[in-house]
Design a protein around this motif. Structure first.
Motif, PDB file in Angstrom:
ATOM      1  N   ARG A  29     -15.146  28.853 -23.918  1.00 22.55           N
ATOM      2  CA  ARG A  29     -14.785  30.191 -23.431  1.00 22.55           C
ATOM      3  C   ARG A  29     -15.558  30.510 -22.151  1.00 22.55           C
ATOM      4  O   ARG A  29     -15.031  31.131 -21.219  1.00 22.55           O
ATOM      5  N   HIS A  78      -5.284  37.966 -15.753  1.00 26.10           N
ATOM      6  CA  HIS A  78      -6.716  38.054 -15.463  1.00 26.10           C
ATOM      7  C   HIS A  78      -6.999  38.816 -14.182  1.00 26.10           C
ATOM      8  O   HIS A  78      -7.981  39.511 -14.046  1.00 26.10           O
ATOM      9  N   ALA A 133      -3.011  30.034 -17.737  1.00 26.03           N
ATOM     10  CA  ALA A 133      -3.078  31.493 -17.840  1.00 26.03           C
ATOM     11  C   ALA A 133      -1.791  32.135 -17.350  1.00 26.03           C
ATOM     12  O   ALA A 133      -1.267  33.074 -17.965  1.00 26.03           O
ATOM     13  N   GLN A 144      -8.962  34.874 -23.047  1.00 21.56           N
ATOM     14  CA  GLN A 144      -9.667  33.702 -22.524  1.00 21.56           C
ATOM     15  C   GLN A 144     -10.041  32.724 -23.629  1.00 21.56           C
ATOM     16  O   GLN A 144     -10.077  31.509 -23.398  1.00 21.56           O
ATOM     17  N   VAL A 201     -13.870  28.957 -19.100  1.00 16.64           N
ATOM     18  CA  VAL A 201     -12.700  29.726 -18.677  1.00 16.64           C
ATOM     19  C   VAL A 201     -13.130  30.958 -17.889  1.00 16.64           C
ATOM     20  O   VAL A 201     -12.592  31.258 -16.820  1.00 16.64           O
ATOM     21  N   SER A 202     -14.123  31.680 -18.392  1.00 21.08           N
ATOM     22  CA  SER A 202     -14.609  32.877 -17.708  1.00 21.08           C
ATOM     23  C   SER A 202     -15.119  32.541 -16.310  1.00 21.08           C
ATOM     24  O   SER A 202     -14.849  33.255 -15.343  1.00 21.08           O
TER      25      SER A 202
END
Length: 359
Positions: A17, A49, A42, A6, A20-21
């Protein structure tokens, strides 16, 4: 080589970050466009993920739905263009619905040349998706064999592609209305010799033939003659590669064709470059229109076109798949959204032919 995680995704997109999470956990504060870009990157990078977050199949609860989103395109062609990206706009709309409805999107790019779901680009994702997905969204044209195999397993909705041989839910643009507006606009400017231009693709582009069918109807309704030599790449009996197709257009302009309807904007942009390269002036010598509503490449003329509401198609497609999941064997629907004419700089009145001097 940097580890794909990530943090790397965040660095590539220039975001944090934490952002993204939050994209992967359906956080309500994330912009749907940002979420769609994160999912797309991704998938291209091979970051799995979904596998990391999802519990084992026997432990999975049904509180969160999951959509498998399959994009049939060679990866370099998804976002390499210098103009607008329809696929990304479709994902933006789909992401908007997913966030509101707390649906997880599992995005994958698959190859047009794979004809069955046990092919290299499908094998792993389909075997895992059968345990995780509640439905599938298709973006861009797929081989008919793939559509049939997916529909036997999942509720499926196609975006901007209709499949005549398989009853399948689809959200698309009203091709008929769009071509009607283009032909009407050209005819009002005085054009009577109008050609139709398209490309040949690895997977049959039924949308191009659908637009050609509307072109024939609109020309006939106005009493305009269609010269077969002015219809390029609409018949499988005469397939021209791009250089030959462009050369045919230039020949027909010399023969008196004054306007061209291109089946898509990206085709029109390439045609405009070719005409400029060979000294053919647009719109002074010939008019060109497209279909999609994409932003032009830098330095290009603003194309006269019709705008497809790609974002709204993504939204509507997501809502329709939710309906199908709740009512698995509902009657198939084709939902056609309206499109508007956008005037640009590529259409003008045709020049009158010079009168021959009397001897």
């Amino acid at each position: 080589m940097a580890k794909i995680n990530q943090q790397l995704i965040a660095k590539e997109l220039g975001i944090s970050r934490a952002t993204v999470s939050r994209c992967f956990t359906n956080h309500p504060g994330i912009n749907p466009k940002t979420r769609a870009k994160v999912f797309a990157l991704a998938s291209r990078m091979g970051y799995t993920h979904a596998e990391k977050r999802e519990p084992a199949a026997h432990q999975r609860t049904r509180s969160t739905l999951a959509f498998g989103v399959l994009v049939c395109v060679d990866l370099p062609n998804f976002d390499r263009t210098g103009y607008g990206n329809p696929g990304q706009e479709l994902l933006n709309g789909l992401s908007e619905v997913a966030r509101v409805q707390n649906v997880r999107l599992d995005l994958h790019f698959v190859r047009p040349e794979d004809l069955h779901i046990d092919g290299p680009s499908y094998e792993k994702i389909i075997s895992e998706g059968r345990k995780l997905w509640d439905g599938v969204v298709l973006i861009y044209p797929f081989p008919q064999s793939i559509v049939d195999e997916l529909k036997s397993t999942f509720p499926v909705v196609s975006l901007v592609e209709q499949y005549g041989r398989t009853p399948l839910d689809c959200v698309d643009v009203d091709h008929h209305r769009g071509i009607e507006r283009l032909v009407e606009h050209l005819h009002k400017q005085g054009h009577e010799r109008i050609g139709f231009f398209t490309w040949r693709y690895p997977v049959e582009a039924s949308w191009a033939l659908r637009r050609y069918g509307a072109f024939v109807e609109m020309m006939t309704a106005r009493g305009l003659v269609i010269d077969p030599a002015d219809t390029i790449n609409v018949s499988p009996r005469e397939v021209l590669e791009l250089p030959q197709a462009h050369a045919r257009v230039r020949e027909r302009i010399k023969a008196g064709t004054t306007a061209w309807v291109c089946a898509a904007d990206h085709q029109a942009f390439d045609l405009l470059l070719d005409l400029k390269k060979h000294g053919v002036k647009v719109p002074q010598q010939v008019s060109v229109v497209g279909f999609d509503g994409l932003a032009p490449p830098r330095g290009a003329l603003r194309l006269t076109t019709v705008e497809i509401p790609f974002h709204q198609i993504g939204v509507t497609g997501g809502k329709r798949l939710l309906d199908l999941i709740n009512k698995r064997f509902d009657s198939e629907q084709h939902i056609l959204l309206n499109c508007d004419l956008r005037k640009g700089e590529t259409v003008a009145k045709p020049k009158k032919p010079r009168a021959k001097a009397k001897g």
